[in-house]
Write an enzyme that holds these catalytic residues in place. Structure first.
Site, PDB file in Angstrom:
ATOM      1  N   ASN A 229      27.433 -76.362 -13.351  1.00 30.87           N
ATOM      2  CA  ASN A 229      26.765 -75.183 -12.788  1.00 30.87           C
ATOM      3  C   ASN A 229      27.049 -75.205 -11.292  1.00 30.87           C
ATOM      4  O   ASN A 229      26.469 -76.001 -10.560  1.00 30.87           O
ATOM      5  CB  ASN A 229      25.258 -75.256 -13.061  1.00 30.87           C
ATOM      6  CG  ASN A 229      24.494 -74.158 -12.335  1.00 30.87           C
ATOM      7  OD1 ASN A 229      25.093 -73.214 -11.814  1.00 30.87           O
ATOM      8  ND2 ASN A 229      23.173 -74.278 -12.298  1.00 30.87           N
ATOM      9  N   TRP A 230      27.935 -74.323 -10.880  1.00 32.16           N
ATOM     10  CA  TRP A 230      28.353 -74.348  -9.463  1.00 32.16           C
ATOM     11  C   TRP A 230      27.318 -73.737  -8.530  1.00 32.16           C
ATOM     12  O   TRP A 230      27.461 -73.821  -7.315  1.00 32.16           O
ATOM     13  CB  TRP A 230      29.682 -73.599  -9.312  1.00 32.16           C
ATOM     14  CG  TRP A 230      30.874 -74.396  -9.745  1.00 32.16           C
ATOM     15  CD1 TRP A 230      30.891 -75.678 -10.229  1.00 32.16           C
ATOM     16  CD2 TRP A 230      32.246 -73.966  -9.710  1.00 32.16           C
ATOM     17  NE1 TRP A 230      32.177 -76.067 -10.506  1.00 32.16           N
ATOM     18  CE2 TRP A 230      33.035 -75.041 -10.192  1.00 32.16           C
ATOM     19  CE3 TRP A 230      32.882 -72.787  -9.328  1.00 32.16           C
ATOM     20  CZ2 TRP A 230      34.421 -74.960 -10.291  1.00 32.16           C
ATOM     21  CZ3 TRP A 230      34.266 -72.705  -9.429  1.00 32.16           C
ATOM     22  CH2 TRP A 230      35.018 -73.783  -9.904  1.00 32.16           C
ATOM     23  N   LYS A 231      26.332 -73.059  -9.085  1.00 35.05           N
ATOM     24  CA  LYS A 231      25.328 -72.374  -8.251  1.00 35.05           C
ATOM     25  C   LYS A 231      26.054 -71.438  -7.269  1.00 35.05           C
ATOM     26  O   LYS A 231      27.070 -70.864  -7.635  1.00 35.05           O
ATOM     27  CB  LYS A 231      24.423 -73.399  -7.566  1.00 35.05           C
ATOM     28  CG  LYS A 231      23.853 -74.396  -8.583  1.00 35.05           C
ATOM     29  CD  LYS A 231      22.772 -75.273  -8.061  1.00 35.05           C
ATOM     30  CE  LYS A 231      22.299 -76.204  -9.175  1.00 35.05           C
ATOM     31  NZ  LYS A 231      21.188 -77.027  -8.781  1.00 35.05           N
TER      32      LYS A 231
ATOM     33  N   SER B  96      20.914 -84.365 -10.800  1.00 41.36           N
ATOM     34  CA  SER B  96      21.635 -85.469 -10.142  1.00 41.36           C
ATOM     35  C   SER B  96      22.439 -86.326 -11.122  1.00 41.36           C
ATOM     36  O   SER B  96      22.560 -87.541 -10.943  1.00 41.36           O
ATOM     37  CB  SER B  96      20.671 -86.332  -9.322  1.00 41.36           C
ATOM     38  OG  SER B  96      20.052 -85.547  -8.312  1.00 41.36           O
TER      39      SER B  96
ATOM     40  N   HIS C 269      16.962 -71.160 -15.342  1.00 43.94           N
ATOM     41  CA  HIS C 269      17.137 -72.271 -14.408  1.00 43.94           C
ATOM     42  C   HIS C 269      15.932 -72.319 -13.466  1.00 43.94           C
ATOM     43  O   HIS C 269      15.410 -71.277 -13.067  1.00 43.94           O
ATOM     44  CB  HIS C 269      18.436 -72.097 -13.611  1.00 43.94           C
ATOM     45  CG  HIS C 269      18.816 -73.345 -12.872  1.00 43.94           C
ATOM     46  ND1 HIS C 269      18.211 -73.721 -11.695  1.00 43.94           N
ATOM     47  CD2 HIS C 269      19.704 -74.319 -13.164  1.00 43.94           C
ATOM     48  CE1 HIS C 269      18.730 -74.868 -11.291  1.00 43.94           C
ATOM     49  NE2 HIS C 269      19.644 -75.257 -12.169  1.00 43.94           N
TER      50      HIS C 269
ATOM     51  N   GLY D 134      19.307 -81.807  -7.332  1.00 43.37           N
ATOM     52  CA  GLY D 134      19.830 -81.800  -5.970  1.00 43.37           C
ATOM     53  C   GLY D 134      19.161 -82.808  -5.048  1.00 43.37           C
ATOM     54  O   GLY D 134      19.337 -82.756  -3.834  1.00 43.37           O
TER      55      GLY D 134
ATOM     56  N   GLY E  15      25.290 -80.075 -11.418  1.00 42.63           N
ATOM     57  CA  GLY E  15      25.402 -79.249 -10.223  1.00 42.63           C
ATOM     58  C   GLY E  15      26.412 -79.862  -9.264  1.00 42.63           C
ATOM     59  O   GLY E  15      27.627 -79.712  -9.420  1.00 42.63           O
ATOM     60  N   GLY E  16      25.920 -80.599  -8.277  1.00 45.67           N
ATOM     61  CA  GLY E  16      26.755 -81.150  -7.205  1.00 45.67           C
ATOM     62  C   GLY E  16      28.019 -81.852  -7.678  1.00 45.67           C
ATOM     63  O   GLY E  16      29.113 -81.597  -7.154  1.00 45.67           O
TER      64      GLY E  16
ATOM     65  N   GLU F 185      16.011 -80.046 -17.317  1.00 39.70           N
ATOM     66  CA  GLU F 185      16.304 -80.311 -15.912  1.00 39.70           C
ATOM     67  C   GLU F 185      14.991 -80.533 -15.160  1.00 39.70           C
ATOM     68  O   GLU F 185      14.342 -79.550 -14.752  1.00 39.70           O
ATOM     69  CB  GLU F 185      17.039 -79.120 -15.289  1.00 39.70           C
ATOM     70  CG  GLU F 185      18.364 -78.816 -15.952  1.00 39.70           C
ATOM     71  CD  GLU F 185      19.350 -78.165 -14.978  1.00 39.70           C
ATOM     72  OE1 GLU F 185      20.495 -78.611 -14.947  1.00 39.70           O
ATOM     73  OE2 GLU F 185      18.955 -77.250 -14.235  1.00 39.70           O
TER      74      GLU F 185
ATOM     75  N   GLU G  11      15.702 -72.817 -10.436  1.00 39.71           N
ATOM     76  CA  GLU G  11      15.893 -72.083  -9.174  1.00 39.71           C
ATOM     77  C   GLU G  11      15.602 -70.600  -9.368  1.00 39.71           C
ATOM     78  O   GLU G  11      15.078 -69.945  -8.470  1.00 39.71           O
ATOM     79  CB  GLU G  11      17.318 -72.329  -8.639  1.00 39.71           C
ATOM     80  CG  GLU G  11      17.437 -73.732  -8.047  1.00 39.71           C
ATOM     81  CD  GLU G  11      18.820 -74.350  -8.115  1.00 39.71           C
ATOM     82  OE1 GLU G  11      19.810 -73.620  -8.314  1.00 39.71           O
ATOM     83  OE2 GLU G  11      18.904 -75.590  -7.984  1.00 39.71           O
TER      84      GLU G  11
HETATM   85  P1  13P Z   1      22.431 -81.334  -9.394  1.00 35.53           P
HETATM   86  O1  13P Z   1      23.363 -81.998 -10.374  1.00 35.53           O
HETATM   87  O2  13P Z   1      23.091 -80.943  -8.116  1.00 35.53           O
HETATM   88  O3  13P Z   1      21.160 -82.120  -9.221  1.00 35.53           O
HETATM   89  O4  13P Z   1      21.991 -79.926 -10.060  1.00 35.53           O
HETATM   90  C1  13P Z   1      21.516 -79.921 -11.355  1.00 35.53           C
HETATM   91  C2  13P Z   1      21.365 -78.517 -11.817  1.00 35.53           C
HETATM   92  O5  13P Z   1      20.468 -77.821 -11.374  1.00 35.53           O
HETATM   93  C3  13P Z   1      22.342 -77.996 -12.773  1.00 35.53           C
HETATM   94  O6  13P Z   1      21.947 -76.772 -13.297  1.00 35.53           O
END
Ligand code: 13P
Length: 254
Positions: free
Chosen positions: A10-12, A212, A95, A173, A233-234, A167, A97
């Site tokens: 998930n590149w956000k 993470s 999600h 993050g 994510g990251g 999650e 967020e």
């Molecule tokens: P991170 O891997 O950056 O913690 O993000 C997780 C995430 O929210 C994937 O949707």
């Protein structure tokens, strides 16, 4: 027979079209020997077309990070499931967020879920508790409510197109990962909930862990019996670290 892992990025709000091209050009060279796990990248909407050029050569599935429940109309700034059809196979909904920063309710997320199922797109429904909820021992009840409300009204047949991502908000993050034991306890709980609701489908629904997740902790997390992949994510922004996680997954379920 064990399920294929789903390793999803998930590149956000990261990577414009040019950066997306650079990612896939680099990634192409990392795909031999062949990866057995299913790979999925969810770029921003504006990078989807660019990413789609690499579909044929890389066999990497594409997903969107959001969708609107209506097919068309006066919804400024929104994207219809009809626009995504043919471009992506998966869509992330719920999600944390979107829930916390954009005020999305479970009822709205449920509308998106139905819209996706009608369009034959595969929803990835995210659930997860905050740190405060965990400290108050509410993690299981929060997840249960998110499942109840998010999956309201779906049939057993439709359930087979689902993916659920756990999650924990406190792990997103932050560099802090749920221990494999914490993650597995929630995943087992989700599996049990699904088994009660959809006895025939529950075992084939993939449950992803997100928060993470990276190559240094993937081995332990992905070895848990009810974890069928990751929503990353990251660590998905860099081709090497993304592929390294997929290779770890391949070693676990050979
Ligand atoms: P991170 O891997 O950056 O913690 O993000 C997780 C995430 O929210 C994937 O949707």
């Amino acid at each position: 027979m064990s399920k294929r892992f789903l390793i999803a990025g998930n590149w956000k709000m990261n990577k414009n079209a040019q950066e997306t091209r650079a990612f896939f050009n680099q990634l192409k060279n990392l795909l031999t020997p062949t990866i057995q796990s299913e790979l999925l990248i969810c770029p921003p909407f504006t990078s989807l077309e660019t990413a789609a050029h690499y579909n044929q050569t890389t066999q990497i599935a594409l997903g969107a990070q959001n969708v609107h429940p209506e097919l068309k109309g006066a919804f400024t700034g929104e994207i219809s499931p009809a626009f995504l059809k043919g471009l992506v196979s998966y869509v992330i909904i719920g999600h944390s967020e979107r829930r916390t920063l954009f005020g999305e309710t479970s009822a709205f997320i449920n509308q998106k879920l139905h819209a996706l199922l009608s369009a034959e797109l595969k929803p990835i429904l995210c659930v997860g508790e905050s740190l405060q909820e965990r400290k108050q021992n509410k993690a299981f009840s929060v997840i249960e409510t998110e499942l109840e409300e998010g999956l309201k009204g779906i049939s057993a047949d439709q359930a087979s197109s689902l993916t659920i991502a756990y999650e924990p908000i406190w792990a997103i993050g932050t560099g802090e990962t749920a221990t494999p034991e914490i993650a597995e306890a929630i995943h087992a709980f989700i599996r049990k909930w699904l088994t009660n609701r959809f006895p025939q489908q529950a075992n084939s629904i993939r449950l992803l862990y997100g928060g993470s997740l990276k190559s240094s902790n993937a081995q332990h997390l992905l070895s848990q019996p009810n974890i069928d992949g990751g929503l990353i994510g990251g660590a998905s922004l860099e081709p090497n670290s993304f592929i390294e996680i997929a290779r770890i997954a391949d070693q676990i379920r050979k």
